[in-house]
Design a protein around this motif. Structure first.
Motif, PDB file in Angstrom:
ATOM      1  N   LEU A  28     -27.974  15.697 -34.688  1.00  0.00           N
ATOM      2  CA  LEU A  28     -27.172  15.334 -33.517  1.00  0.00           C
ATOM      3  C   LEU A  28     -25.708  15.148 -33.893  1.00  0.00           C
ATOM      4  CD1 LEU A  28     -29.465  12.622 -31.887  1.00  0.00           C
ATOM      5  CD2 LEU A  28     -29.345  15.059 -31.311  1.00  0.00           C
ATOM      6  N   SER A  29     -24.844  15.566 -33.002  1.00  0.00           N
ATOM      7  CA  SER A  29     -23.422  15.222 -33.137  1.00  0.00           C
ATOM      8  C   SER A  29     -22.821  15.158 -31.750  1.00  0.00           C
ATOM      9  CB  SER A  29     -22.675  16.246 -33.992  1.00  0.00           C
ATOM     10  OG  SER A  29     -22.362  17.410 -33.251  1.00  0.00           O
ATOM     11  N   LEU A  30     -21.842  14.285 -31.601  1.00  0.00           N
ATOM     12  CA  LEU A  30     -21.203  14.116 -30.300  1.00  0.00           C
ATOM     13  C   LEU A  30     -20.494  15.396 -29.873  1.00  0.00           C
ATOM     14  CD1 LEU A  30     -19.791  10.548 -30.967  1.00  0.00           C
ATOM     15  CD2 LEU A  30     -21.677  11.108 -29.446  1.00  0.00           C
ATOM     16  N   GLY A  31     -19.819  16.046 -30.812  1.00  0.00           N
ATOM     17  CA  GLY A  31     -19.112  17.269 -30.483  1.00  0.00           C
ATOM     18  C   GLY A  31     -20.051  18.388 -30.069  1.00  0.00           C
ATOM     19  N   LYS A  83     -15.207  16.294 -24.859  1.00  0.00           N
ATOM     20  CA  LYS A  83     -15.561  15.550 -26.069  1.00  0.00           C
ATOM     21  C   LYS A  83     -15.126  14.090 -25.945  1.00  0.00           C
ATOM     22  CE  LYS A  83     -15.241  17.731 -29.932  1.00  0.00           C
ATOM     23  NZ  LYS A  83     -14.759  18.365 -31.196  1.00  0.00           N
ATOM     24  N   SER A  84     -13.959  13.862 -25.333  1.00  0.00           N
ATOM     25  CA  SER A  84     -13.482  12.484 -25.194  1.00  0.00           C
ATOM     26  C   SER A  84     -14.412  11.673 -24.303  1.00  0.00           C
ATOM     27  CB  SER A  84     -12.061  12.470 -24.624  1.00  0.00           C
ATOM     28  OG  SER A  84     -12.034  13.068 -23.330  1.00  0.00           O
ATOM     29  N   GLY A  85     -14.956  12.317 -23.249  1.00  0.00           N
ATOM     30  CA  GLY A  85     -15.887  11.609 -22.371  1.00  0.00           C
ATOM     31  C   GLY A  85     -17.165  11.231 -23.080  1.00  0.00           C
ATOM     32  N   VAL A  86     -17.673  12.132 -23.929  1.00  0.00           N
ATOM     33  CA  VAL A  86     -18.894  11.838 -24.687  1.00  0.00           C
ATOM     34  C   VAL A  86     -18.638  10.721 -25.685  1.00  0.00           C
ATOM     35  CG1 VAL A  86     -20.592  12.778 -26.301  1.00  0.00           C
ATOM     36  CG2 VAL A  86     -19.808  14.166 -24.371  1.00  0.00           C
ATOM     37  N   PHE A  87     -17.477  10.766 -26.353  1.00  0.00           N
ATOM     38  CA  PHE A  87     -17.144   9.707 -27.306  1.00  0.00           C
ATOM     39  C   PHE A  87     -16.975   8.364 -26.599  1.00  0.00           C
ATOM     40  CE2 PHE A  87     -16.413  13.013 -30.380  1.00  0.00           C
ATOM     41  CZ  PHE A  87     -16.615  12.385 -31.606  1.00  0.00           C
ATOM     42  N   ALA A  88     -16.526   8.378 -25.348  1.00  0.00           N
ATOM     43  CA  ALA A  88     -16.380   7.128 -24.606  1.00  0.00           C
ATOM     44  C   ALA A  88     -17.738   6.489 -24.325  1.00  0.00           C
ATOM     45  CB  ALA A  88     -15.642   7.381 -23.293  1.00  0.00           C
ATOM     46  N   LEU A  89     -18.789   7.319 -24.180  1.00  0.00           N
ATOM     47  CA  LEU A  89     -20.128   6.804 -23.906  1.00  0.00           C
ATOM     48  C   LEU A  89     -20.858   6.383 -25.180  1.00  0.00           C
ATOM     49  CD1 LEU A  89     -21.240   9.437 -21.241  1.00  0.00           C
ATOM     50  CD2 LEU A  89     -20.819   7.009 -20.823  1.00  0.00           C
ATOM     51  N   PHE A  90     -20.611   7.092 -26.268  1.00  0.00           N
ATOM     52  CA  PHE A  90     -21.267   6.810 -27.545  1.00  0.00           C
ATOM     53  C   PHE A  90     -20.175   6.791 -28.611  1.00  0.00           C
ATOM     54  CE2 PHE A  90     -24.102   9.345 -24.881  1.00  0.00           C
ATOM     55  CZ  PHE A  90     -25.204   8.521 -24.794  1.00  0.00           C
ATOM     56  N   GLY A  91     -19.866   5.625 -29.107  1.00  0.00           N
ATOM     57  CA  GLY A  91     -18.706   5.491 -29.980  1.00  0.00           C
ATOM     58  C   GLY A  91     -18.834   6.118 -31.344  1.00  0.00           C
ATOM     59  N   SER A  92     -20.065   6.369 -31.793  1.00  0.00           N
ATOM     60  CA  SER A  92     -20.264   6.924 -33.131  1.00  0.00           C
ATOM     61  C   SER A  92     -21.589   7.669 -33.165  1.00  0.00           C
ATOM     62  CB  SER A  92     -20.291   5.810 -34.185  1.00  0.00           C
ATOM     63  OG  SER A  92     -21.475   5.025 -34.037  1.00  0.00           O
ATOM     64  N   LEU A 109     -28.589  12.142 -23.205  1.00  0.00           N
ATOM     65  CA  LEU A 109     -29.764  11.632 -23.915  1.00  0.00           C
ATOM     66  C   LEU A 109     -30.967  12.538 -23.730  1.00  0.00           C
ATOM     67  CD1 LEU A 109     -29.384   7.793 -23.359  1.00  0.00           C
ATOM     68  CD2 LEU A 109     -29.041   9.080 -25.468  1.00  0.00           C
ATOM     69  N   LYS A 110     -31.078  13.184 -22.570  1.00  0.00           N
ATOM     70  CA  LYS A 110     -32.168  14.156 -22.399  1.00  0.00           C
ATOM     71  C   LYS A 110     -32.034  15.278 -23.418  1.00  0.00           C
ATOM     72  CE  LYS A 110     -35.649  16.344 -20.459  1.00  0.00           C
ATOM     73  NZ  LYS A 110     -35.718  17.494 -21.375  1.00  0.00           N
ATOM     74  N   ARG A 111     -30.817  15.785 -23.596  1.00  0.00           N
ATOM     75  CA  ARG A 111     -30.611  16.841 -24.576  1.00  0.00           C
ATOM     76  C   ARG A 111     -30.803  16.303 -26.003  1.00  0.00           C
ATOM     77  NH1 ARG A 111     -28.019  21.892 -24.949  1.00  0.00           N
ATOM     78  NH2 ARG A 111     -28.690  22.027 -22.782  1.00  0.00           N
ATOM     79  N   SER A 112     -30.356  15.087 -26.257  1.00  0.00           N
ATOM     80  CA  SER A 112     -30.426  14.570 -27.629  1.00  0.00           C
ATOM     81  C   SER A 112     -31.864  14.298 -28.070  1.00  0.00           C
ATOM     82  CB  SER A 112     -29.572  13.305 -27.775  1.00  0.00           C
ATOM     83  OG  SER A 112     -30.127  12.201 -27.086  1.00  0.00           O
TER      84      SER A 112
END
Length: 223
Positions: free
Chosen positions: A39-42, A52-61, A24-27
């Motif tokens: 912004l994109s999760l990837g 990438k899977s860890g980030v998707f686990a924290l933010f689903g979309s 979130l600091k980066r975003s």
């Protein structure tokens, strides 16, 4: 065994929280420059060298990430702009502190793109959906906070009772946001001095005792 399991679980939760804060600091920094659509999760996973899977686990979309970014920006905004004025009692001094806190926040580039909410609102002002609603609510909360601060100053007898509070707030916000926009565009902090001078002039006109405020000719309280 149970105690160890709880300990391991607590450790995973804390690591997850730390990763979330890092993302979130980066975003918020990225969105203040490139907008929430940037912004994109990837991308965040790659930039922060996370899975990438860890980030998707924290933010689903992407929308979940955008909404979490708005909430994180609100918390930073409250820390830098909304809380400092409460060191002062209700009145003209608190109202002036709100303005100088905002100008310092923008001028000091708490977000690298200037005011986060000014930067991202233009993306969503004509759209519908949850991100628009979150940004509209944040802006309404800010306006409402300023209007309440004016009413408090009227109740303690430091702003004239006949002053149109919403109009005064509209003008102050316009000066703040124009200073932010022009400074970001041109890389010139002098616009904050212009805004400060304009706000002081308007507040002195609204004040019962203008001597409670600095002279309009010497505005630099926001360096």
């Amino acid at each position: 065994m149970a105690a160890r399991a709880r300990s391991d679980g607590d450790g995973r939760v804390e690591r997850g929280n730390q990763t979330r804060r890092l993302i979130l600091k980066r975003s918020v920094d990225t969105a203040s420059v490139e907008g929430l659509e940037g912004l994109s999760l990837g991308r965040l996973a790659a930039e922060l060298q996370l899975s990438k899977s860890g980030v998707f686990a924290l933010f689903g979309s992407k929308v979940d990430l955008q909404l979490a970014t708005v909430r994180a920006a609100i918390a930073i905004y409250v820390e830098h702009v909304v809380l400092p004025p409460h060191e002062l009692p209700p009145g003209l001094g608190r109202l002036w502190r709100v303005c100088t806190s905002w100008l310092r926040y923008s001028r000091g580039r708490v977000f690298p793109g200037g005011c986060f909410f000014y930067a991202v609102s233009a993306e969503y002002d004509a759209r519908e959906g949850p991100v628009h609603e979150a940004l509209a609510a944040a802006r309404a909360d800010w306006t409402g906070f300023l209007e309440r601060t004016v009413r408090e100053a009227q109740r303690v007898g430091e702003v004239r009772a006949e002053v149109d509070g919403p109009q005064l707030v509209f003008e102050m916000i316009a000066l703040m946001e124009l200073a932010n926009a022009e400074s970001v565009m041109h890389g010139d902090d002098g616009y904050y001095d212009k805004a400060t001078k304009g706000i002081i002039t308007r507040l002195r006109d609204a004040a019962v005792d203008p001597t409670l405020l600095p002279e309009a000719s010497s505005p630099s309280d926001v360096g």
